[in-house]
Motif scaffolding. Structure first.
Motif, PDB file in Angstrom:
ATOM      1  N   ILE A 172      45.774  38.320-103.675  1.00  0.00           N
ATOM      2  CA  ILE A 172      44.375  38.327-103.258  1.00  0.00           C
ATOM      3  C   ILE A 172      43.395  38.000-104.380  1.00  0.00           C
ATOM      4  CG2 ILE A 172      44.780  39.878-101.331  1.00  0.00           C
ATOM      5  CD1 ILE A 172      43.770  42.175-103.038  1.00  0.00           C
ATOM      6  N   TRP A 173      43.785  38.167-105.650  1.00  0.00           N
ATOM      7  CA  TRP A 173      42.888  37.838-106.756  1.00  0.00           C
ATOM      8  C   TRP A 173      43.141  36.444-107.319  1.00  0.00           C
ATOM      9  CZ3 TRP A 173      38.581  40.325-107.839  1.00  0.00           C
ATOM     10  CH2 TRP A 173      38.450  41.669-107.461  1.00  0.00           C
ATOM     11  N   ARG A 174      44.289  35.884-107.034  1.00  0.00           N
ATOM     12  CA  ARG A 174      44.645  34.584-107.598  1.00  0.00           C
ATOM     13  C   ARG A 174      43.936  33.467-106.838  1.00  0.00           C
ATOM     14  NH1 ARG A 174      50.883  32.496-108.325  1.00  0.00           N
ATOM     15  NH2 ARG A 174      50.434  30.581-109.515  1.00  0.00           N
ATOM     16  N   PRO A 175      43.354  32.504-107.533  1.00  0.00           N
ATOM     17  CA  PRO A 175      42.650  31.417-106.836  1.00  0.00           C
ATOM     18  C   PRO A 175      43.593  30.589-105.973  1.00  0.00           C
ATOM     19  CG  PRO A 175      42.048  31.473-109.163  1.00  0.00           C
ATOM     20  CD  PRO A 175      43.215  32.400-108.996  1.00  0.00           C
ATOM     21  N   LEU A 176      43.056  30.100-104.870  1.00  0.00           N
ATOM     22  CA  LEU A 176      43.815  29.183-104.029  1.00  0.00           C
ATOM     23  C   LEU A 176      43.933  27.826-104.713  1.00  0.00           C
ATOM     24  CD1 LEU A 176      45.114  28.471-101.270  1.00  0.00           C
ATOM     25  CD2 LEU A 176      42.813  27.870-100.482  1.00  0.00           C
ATOM     26  N   MET A 177      42.860  27.419-105.395  1.00  0.00           N
ATOM     27  CA  MET A 177      42.827  26.135-106.083  1.00  0.00           C
ATOM     28  C   MET A 177      42.022  26.273-107.366  1.00  0.00           C
ATOM     29  SD  MET A 177      42.169  23.650-102.849  1.00  0.00           S
ATOM     30  CE  MET A 177      42.575  22.236-103.842  1.00  0.00           C
ATOM     31  N   TYR A 225      34.586  30.781-108.542  1.00  0.00           N
ATOM     32  CA  TYR A 225      34.553  31.321-109.904  1.00  0.00           C
ATOM     33  C   TYR A 225      34.512  30.162-110.892  1.00  0.00           C
ATOM     34  CZ  TYR A 225      36.676  33.089-114.248  1.00  0.00           C
ATOM     35  OH  TYR A 225      36.948  33.386-115.564  1.00  0.00           O
ATOM     36  N   GLY A 226      33.890  30.387-112.051  1.00  0.00           N
ATOM     37  CA  GLY A 226      33.927  29.409-113.125  1.00  0.00           C
ATOM     38  C   GLY A 226      33.780  30.093-114.466  1.00  0.00           C
ATOM     39  N   ASP A 227      34.347  29.491-115.521  1.00  0.00           N
ATOM     40  CA  ASP A 227      34.198  30.090-116.847  1.00  0.00           C
ATOM     41  C   ASP A 227      34.266  29.039-117.946  1.00  0.00           C
ATOM     42  OD1 ASP A 227      36.871  29.575-117.767  1.00  0.00           O
ATOM     43  OD2 ASP A 227      37.600  31.429-116.884  1.00  0.00           O
ATOM     44  N   THR A 228      33.828  29.440-119.135  1.00  0.00           N
ATOM     45  CA  THR A 228      33.996  28.674-120.365  1.00  0.00           C
ATOM     46  C   THR A 228      34.580  29.616-121.413  1.00  0.00           C
ATOM     47  OG1 THR A 228      31.740  29.192-121.089  1.00  0.00           O
ATOM     48  CG2 THR A 228      32.055  27.139-119.860  1.00  0.00           C
ATOM     49  N   LYS A 229      34.943  29.054-122.554  1.00  0.00           N
ATOM     50  CA  LYS A 229      35.506  29.841-123.661  1.00  0.00           C
ATOM     51  C   LYS A 229      36.718  30.647-123.201  1.00  0.00           C
ATOM     52  CE  LYS A 229      30.966  30.411-125.850  1.00  0.00           C
ATOM     53  NZ  LYS A 229      29.965  31.399-126.344  1.00  0.00           N
ATOM     54  N   ASN A 230      37.502  30.031-122.307  1.00  0.00           N
ATOM     55  CA  ASN A 230      38.737  30.645-121.818  1.00  0.00           C
ATOM     56  C   ASN A 230      38.497  32.011-121.183  1.00  0.00           C
ATOM     57  OD1 ASN A 230      41.533  30.401-121.376  1.00  0.00           O
ATOM     58  ND2 ASN A 230      41.983  31.719-123.136  1.00  0.00           N
ATOM     59  N   ALA A 232      37.529  27.709-110.081  1.00  0.00           N
ATOM     60  CA  ALA A 232      38.537  28.215-109.146  1.00  0.00           C
ATOM     61  C   ALA A 232      37.878  28.570-107.819  1.00  0.00           C
ATOM     62  CB  ALA A 232      39.241  29.436-109.733  1.00  0.00           C
ATOM     63  N   LEU A 233      38.644  28.436-106.754  1.00  0.00           N
ATOM     64  CA  LEU A 233      38.152  28.726-105.411  1.00  0.00           C
ATOM     65  C   LEU A 233      38.980  29.841-104.785  1.00  0.00           C
ATOM     66  CD1 LEU A 233      36.144  27.771-103.200  1.00  0.00           C
ATOM     67  CD2 LEU A 233      37.994  26.392-102.289  1.00  0.00           C
ATOM     68  N   GLY A 234      38.293  30.841-104.211  1.00  0.00           N
ATOM     69  CA  GLY A 234      38.979  31.917-103.509  1.00  0.00           C
ATOM     70  C   GLY A 234      39.633  32.942-104.402  1.00  0.00           C
ATOM     71  N   GLY A 235      39.313  32.954-105.695  1.00  0.00           N
ATOM     72  CA  GLY A 235      39.905  33.919-106.616  1.00  0.00           C
ATOM     73  C   GLY A 235      39.267  33.791-107.983  1.00  0.00           C
ATOM     74  N   ILE A 236      39.766  34.554-108.954  1.00  0.00           N
ATOM     75  CA  ILE A 236      39.204  34.540-110.300  1.00  0.00           C
ATOM     76  C   ILE A 236      40.319  34.311-111.317  1.00  0.00           C
ATOM     77  CG2 ILE A 236      37.297  36.046-109.650  1.00  0.00           C
ATOM     78  CD1 ILE A 236      38.759  38.369-110.965  1.00  0.00           C
ATOM     79  N   HIS A 254      39.817  39.325-101.007  1.00  0.00           N
ATOM     80  CA  HIS A 254      40.364  38.427 -99.984  1.00  0.00           C
ATOM     81  C   HIS A 254      39.270  37.994 -99.016  1.00  0.00           C
ATOM     82  CE1 HIS A 254      42.698  37.169 -96.426  1.00  0.00           C
ATOM     83  NE2 HIS A 254      43.600  36.816 -97.307  1.00  0.00           N
ATOM     84  N   MET A 255      39.146  36.687 -98.806  1.00  0.00           N
ATOM     85  CA  MET A 255      38.089  36.149 -97.952  1.00  0.00           C
ATOM     86  C   MET A 255      38.690  35.380 -96.781  1.00  0.00           C
ATOM     87  SD  MET A 255      34.991  35.418 -97.033  1.00  0.00           S
ATOM     88  CE  MET A 255      33.872  35.837 -98.364  1.00  0.00           C
ATOM     89  N   ASP A 256      38.473  35.888 -95.581  1.00  0.00           N
ATOM     90  CA  ASP A 256      38.867  35.192 -94.358  1.00  0.00           C
ATOM     91  C   ASP A 256      37.707  34.275 -93.976  1.00  0.00           C
ATOM     92  OD1 ASP A 256      39.703  34.338 -91.887  1.00  0.00           O
ATOM     93  OD2 ASP A 256      39.557  36.298 -90.914  1.00  0.00           O
ATOM     94  N   GLY A 257      37.678  33.093 -94.587  1.00  0.00           N
ATOM     95  CA  GLY A 257      36.569  32.178 -94.359  1.00  0.00           C
ATOM     96  C   GLY A 257      36.913  30.772 -94.806  1.00  0.00           C
ATOM     97  N   CYS A 258      36.024  29.839 -94.519  1.00  0.00           N
ATOM     98  CA  CYS A 258      36.231  28.429 -94.847  1.00  0.00           C
ATOM     99  C   CYS A 258      35.031  27.875 -95.608  1.00  0.00           C
ATOM    100  CB  CYS A 258      36.428  27.602 -93.576  1.00  0.00           C
ATOM    101  SG  CYS A 258      37.964  27.955 -92.687  1.00  0.00           S
TER     102      CYS A 258
END
Length: 396
Positions: A51-56, A85-90, A170-174, A188-192
């Motif tokens: 549930i925390w892992r991004p789909l893409m 989600y998005g990040d810089t500096k790892n 990342a989409l759908g996770g972090i 967890h997001m039940d959505g599109c």
């Protein structure tokens, strides 16, 4: 701060690209057991089992980012979950857009500043909404359907650094530890998401799954079971009344369902209660030990009251004509009722087997519009469930 704005815009790009991933998209293998997918597709966010892992996700060089604005559409009945989600500096600086109680929430970490802000209209109404995220100097702005919903201003006392290197999206996770979140939430997001325009970037995304699931053209509220698995709760999470009474209530078009709706089972014992619907005979069977009740499906609301020495099944649509009672003086001894409730497991959408591996059978196919225990709505996102189950939406 200008570079920070650029980074934030890149984060937005990530989300939107992912949003475009779903319906009928064909990816190409990249040699690492993952698939490259265009950022121009419709994506179902609830597909990933972790549930925390991004789909893409994707990684881009900050030097190629020229736009600081991204937009996409989102549709859901789910009140809570990660959008992008998005990040810089790892991962030292990061941005998360999610829903909390149906309302947009942005969480941002930048140098020595941590910010969390929520507001705007509720988005979990099952309609498509257009979201736009942009940076204007020291401000991050979220617009919903053309109107400003959230504005976040950030000012750090640290010396501004010129950002370089890579931006991860990342989409759908972090991509960071969930404990870094300022406000904890159910991810967890039940959505599109669809029609993303991600900072004008065209680089492909990497999918964590072999095949992306489509989004249904039309949806309605409920929990959808496609016949592949079940959801499991420890029964102890549900309160029991002083008189040991337990009440279950179900809503839905039972004539369109087939399989096991409910099961209660303690390890090493026979099921204490099983509710099965048969689409071929148009009947619902309630099994309590060796006793059972068979009801013709003429209703859309079912009330089951389970006591130590009594099981009452009632059609709420016609309460005077549809009440059945199974009673046995020594029922609590015969079925181990109290032990089952304190130590057993409750399954929705399938019949539990033996052991701790959560293997089930007789899986449900159909849409439960609503389900309550002791008068409280049951959220399947809080269960251990098969990833094919949609917790908050059904095809319409």
């Amino acid at each position: 701060m200008a570079m920070f704005c650029k980074a934030m815009a890149s984060v937005l790009l990530f989300t939107l690209s992912l949003a475009l991933l779903g319906w009928g998209v064909e990816g190409q293998g990249n040699g690492r057991s993952k698939k490259e997918v265009s950022g121009q597709a419709t994506v179902y966010l609830g597909q990933n089992g972790d549930i925390w892992r991004p789909l893409m996700h994707t990684t881009v060089n900050l030097s190629v980012i020229s736009s600081i604005k991204s937009s996409f559409q989102v549709r859901t009945f789910d009140p809570e979950g990660t959008i992008f989600y998005g990040d810089t500096k790892n991962g030292d600086d990061w941005f998360v857009l999610s829903l909390k109680d149906g309302i947009p929430m942005m969480q941002i970490s930048k140098a020595d500043v941590l910010v969390s802000v929520g507001g705007g209209p509720k988005l979990n109404d099952g309609k498509w909404h257009t979201l736009e995220v942009s940076n204007h100097e020291k401000f991050v702005i979220l617009e919903v359907d053309g109107s400003s919903a959230l504005v976040v201003g950030m000012q750090s006392k640290s010396t501004e650094q010129v950002l370089s290197g890579e931006l991860r999206l990342a989409l759908g996770g972090i991509l960071i530890n969930k404990d870094k979140m300022i406000v904890q939430f159910e991810p967890h997001m039940d959505g599109c998401v669809r029609e993303g325009n991600w900072l004008n970037l065209s680089s492909p995304w990497e999918s964590e799954v072999e095949e992306l699931w489509p989004c249904y053209q039309n949806i309605k509220p409920g929990s959808y079971f496609p016949g592949n698995g079940l959801a499991i709760f420890n029964i102890s999470v549900f309160p029991i009344e002083a008189d040991h009474k337990v009440k279950f209530e179900f809503w839905g078009d039972f004539s369109q369902m087939d399989g096991t709706i409910l099961g209660i089972k303690d390890r090493g014992r026979e099921p204490a209660l099983v509710l099965v619907v048969n689409n071929n005979t148009n009947e619902i069977t309630v099994i309590n030990g060796k006793e059972s009740v068979i009801m013709k499906i003429t209703f859309k609301t079912l009330d089951i009251t389970f006591k130590v020495d009594l099981l009452q099944v009632q059609d709420e649509d016609k309460p005077k004509n549809s009440r059945f009672v199974i009673s046995e003086n020594r029922l609590s001894v015969h079925l181990g009722y109290l032990t089952s409730w304190k130590e057993g497991r409750l399954s929705i959408g399938g019949l539990l087997g033996e052991g701790d591996d959560n293997v089930g059978s007789q899986f449900l196919t159909g849409c439960l519009e609503k389900f309550q225990v002791q008068g409280r709505d049951v959220d399947l996102d809080l269960a251990v469930k098969h990833m094919s189950i949609s917790s908050h939406s059904c095809p319409a």
